[in-house]
Design an enzyme around this catalytic site. Structure first.
Site, PDB file in Angstrom:
ATOM      1  N   HIS A  84       0.821  -1.211   0.000  1.00 13.50           N
ATOM      2  CA  HIS A  84       0.000   0.000   0.000  1.00 13.50           C
ATOM      3  C   HIS A  84       0.857   1.266   0.000  1.00 13.50           C
ATOM      4  O   HIS A  84       2.093   1.191   0.108  1.00 13.50           O
ATOM      5  CB  HIS A  84      -0.980  -0.015   1.187  1.00 13.50           C
ATOM      6  CG  HIS A  84      -0.321  -0.074   2.540  1.00 13.50           C
ATOM      7  ND1 HIS A  84       0.293   0.989   3.126  1.00 13.50           N
ATOM      8  CD2 HIS A  84      -0.212  -1.110   3.436  1.00 13.50           C
ATOM      9  CE1 HIS A  84       0.747   0.638   4.312  1.00 13.50           C
ATOM     10  NE2 HIS A  84       0.473  -0.630   4.524  1.00 13.50           N
ATOM     11  N   CYS A 133       3.031  -5.300   6.455  1.00  9.61           N
ATOM     12  CA  CYS A 133       2.709  -4.868   5.090  1.00  9.61           C
ATOM     13  C   CYS A 133       3.959  -4.299   4.415  1.00  9.61           C
ATOM     14  O   CYS A 133       4.967  -4.044   5.071  1.00  9.61           O
ATOM     15  CB  CYS A 133       1.633  -3.781   5.125  1.00  9.61           C
ATOM     16  SG  CYS A 133       0.042  -4.406   5.683  1.00  9.61           S
TER      17      CYS A 133
END
Lengths: 439, 93
Positions: free
Chosen positions: A217, A233
């Site tokens: 992201h 992440c």
């Protein structure tokens, strides 16, 4: 009385003079050329994200240098050139991240050895904190590469094969219970979900991986790219995740590896690129042994003796730069990708803006220190928070120190929010300053 | 023979006496010189000790300055590392 001159002698003298002259001329040319090369004009631009991959080659890009200007920080340089702060710091040991010397020339490590993984879809190397996206086939392969921020030691990024399960623009962040608990401990109560906007840590684009709970992201903290700062992440600069999002179809395969030591060839030259391993030294040793085994195989196959002392040096220095170890076959072209100097841009992309002082605004006194460097460092760190908190250094009126002032803020609420963030994120006790001129 | 011996002895005694007188005059002079030299030596020793003390003090000052510079550098590095650690922590979600 006339002097008798022997013509043969004259001829020898002439030949000698001509020889001297030609040596001088050639010397002059060489000197001029080397000076010209040394003073060569810096390039305006350098490719930083997209590179063709020649068949049989494992190394892409080229190294560059740039001369620092006053007020530069390494995170600003890193972002402009699409590098992580880890890469710029490793390539320039000893350079102050926040207050580097203006005029110093620093290395931009824009050359990479591709990870040892299939050249298909997305490959992320956690150790180098870099993502590679391959497009095309063996005939014309192109790779786009971006720096990433990865998981912490406590919450590491996963490894292995997965795929992009789905993707979303303007994602909502559903706060995981573990993160909510961490924040609660610091006195920061997070909502159950954070809508798109400057407070959303996912940024504007998210690619959800098939391994549940893990995403690629964007970020609202661009200075964290190249750090172990996520909960597993992989985060990218906002400008990079936008490109990746648009380029990546759902179901694209994703392979996550952890390769601190990379071996590869380009133009018949063997390179080694070493990074400081993410894990504790024990785990790094396994990867190192793999790289040594690979080098021993290459040495045996090629019949060329490797410079093992140099291999060791590269490994110990761990500067994250591909270093030539040996020329694999005689007569191969020397590596054309020499280091180039790049012009310092007028404006560094993404550099935090500091609004002008306003007499009717609220401010926060973040620090009162004697040393200017300390003040500049603190102001830079505050400026690089996400979302940014503008901060500047102000000399005290009696010239007996420096103050770090955050602001301007529109109202007391904004100023108090800044005080809270400074306390929670940086353990700084800020003091709210009323406007000089009341509205 | 005895007369000769007596004459020789007397000459020897006289010579010795005369020589003794000359030595005592010289001795005073030498003693005075020695005193001067001794005083000079004292001065030289004092000077040398003072110079050594000065050198030691200068070395101590230089050592102290070096120590302080190293300490300042250590504190600066520590501050930078602390600030960087705080920054890295602040970059988490």
């Amino acid at each position: 009385m006339r002097r008798i001159v022997d013509p043969s002698l004259l001829s020898s003298w002439l030949r000698l003079a001509a020889l001297c002259l030609s040596i001088l001329v050639l010397n002059g040319c060489a000197a001029t050329r080397s000076v010209w090369l040394f003073q060569g004009h810096p390039e305006k631009e350098i490719e930083r994200n997209q590179f063709p991959v020649e068949k049989g080659d494992d190394v892409i890009g080229r190294l560059a240098t740039v001369r620092l200007e006053k007020g530069d920080t390494l995170p600003d340089i890193a972002r402009h050139f699409s590098l992580g702060i880890n890469a710029v710091s490793a390539a320039n040991p000893g350079v102050d991240v926040w207050v580097p010397e203006a005029g110093d020339r620093i290395v931009l490590p824009l050359s990479f050895i591709l990870p040892d993984a299939p050249r298909k879809g997305i490959v992320i190397n956690l150790a180098t904190m870099r993502l590679f996206e391959f497009k095309g086939d063996g005939k014309s392969l192109v790779v786009s590469t971006y720096p990433v921020g990865v998981g912490t030691k406590e919450r590491p990024s996963p490894m292995g094969q997965m795929r992009v399960a789905r993707k979303t623009a303007l994602p909502t962040w559903h706060v995981p219970a573990s993160i909510a608990a961490d924040h609660r401990k610091k006195g920061d109560i997070l909502p159950a979900e954070v809508p798109p906007g400057p407070e959303n840590p996912l940024g504007e684009y998210a690619l959800y991986l098939s391994k549940s709970g893990y995403l690629i992201h964007g970020t609202n903290k661009p200075a964290s790219i190249g750090l172990k700062a996520t909960n597993g992440c992989m985060r990218l600069y906002p400008e990079n995740v936008k490109l990746l999002y648009n380029d990546t179809p759902v179901n694209t395969p994703v392979v996550i590896v952890n390769q601190p030591y990379l071996v590869g060839q380009r133009n018949g030259v063997l390179y080694l690129e070493a990074h400081t391993p993410l894990e504790d030294p024990g785990a790094g040793a396994v990867e190192l042994e793999k790289a040594y085994a690979k080098l021993r195989v290459i040495e045996k196959k090629s019949g060329r003796t490797l410079d093992w002392k140099k291999v060791r040096e590269v490994q110990v220095e761990a500067r994250g730069i591909p270093v030539p170890i040996v020329e694999m076959s005689q007569g191969t072209e020397k590596d054309a990708a020499e280091t180039i100097e790049v012009e310092h841009p007028d404006k560094l992309y993404g550099r935090p803006e500091i609004p002008e002082l306003k007499m009717d605004a609220w401010y926060v006194l973040a620090a009162d220190v004697r040393d200017e460097i300390d003040a500049r460092r603190m102001a830079a760190i505050i400026n690089h928070q996400g979302p940014p908190i503008p901060a500047r250094v102000v000399s005290k009126s009696k010239n007996d120190g420096y103050r770090v002032i955050a602001g301007p803020f529109r109202d007391v609420g904004e100023a108090r929010d800044a005080v809270k963030r400074l306390k929670i994120d940086l353990e700084i006790e800020g003091i709210v300053i009323d406007p000089v001129k009341k509205i | 023979m005895r007369t000769n011996l007596l004459a020789i002895s007397m000459m020897l005694v006289l010579g010795s006496a005369l020589a003794g007188c000359a030595t005592s005059g010289d001795l005073e002079k030498v003693q005075a010189q020695q005193k001067l030299i001794d005083a000079k030596a004292d001065q030289a020793l004092q000077d040398a000790q003072a110079a050594k003390a000065d050198a030691n003090a200068a070395k101590a000052r230089a050592d102290e300055a070096e120590k302080q510079a190293a300490e300042r550098e250590r504190i600066a590095d520590e501050k930078a590392a602390k600030a960087d650690a705080a920054f890295q922590k602040s970059m988490r979600k």
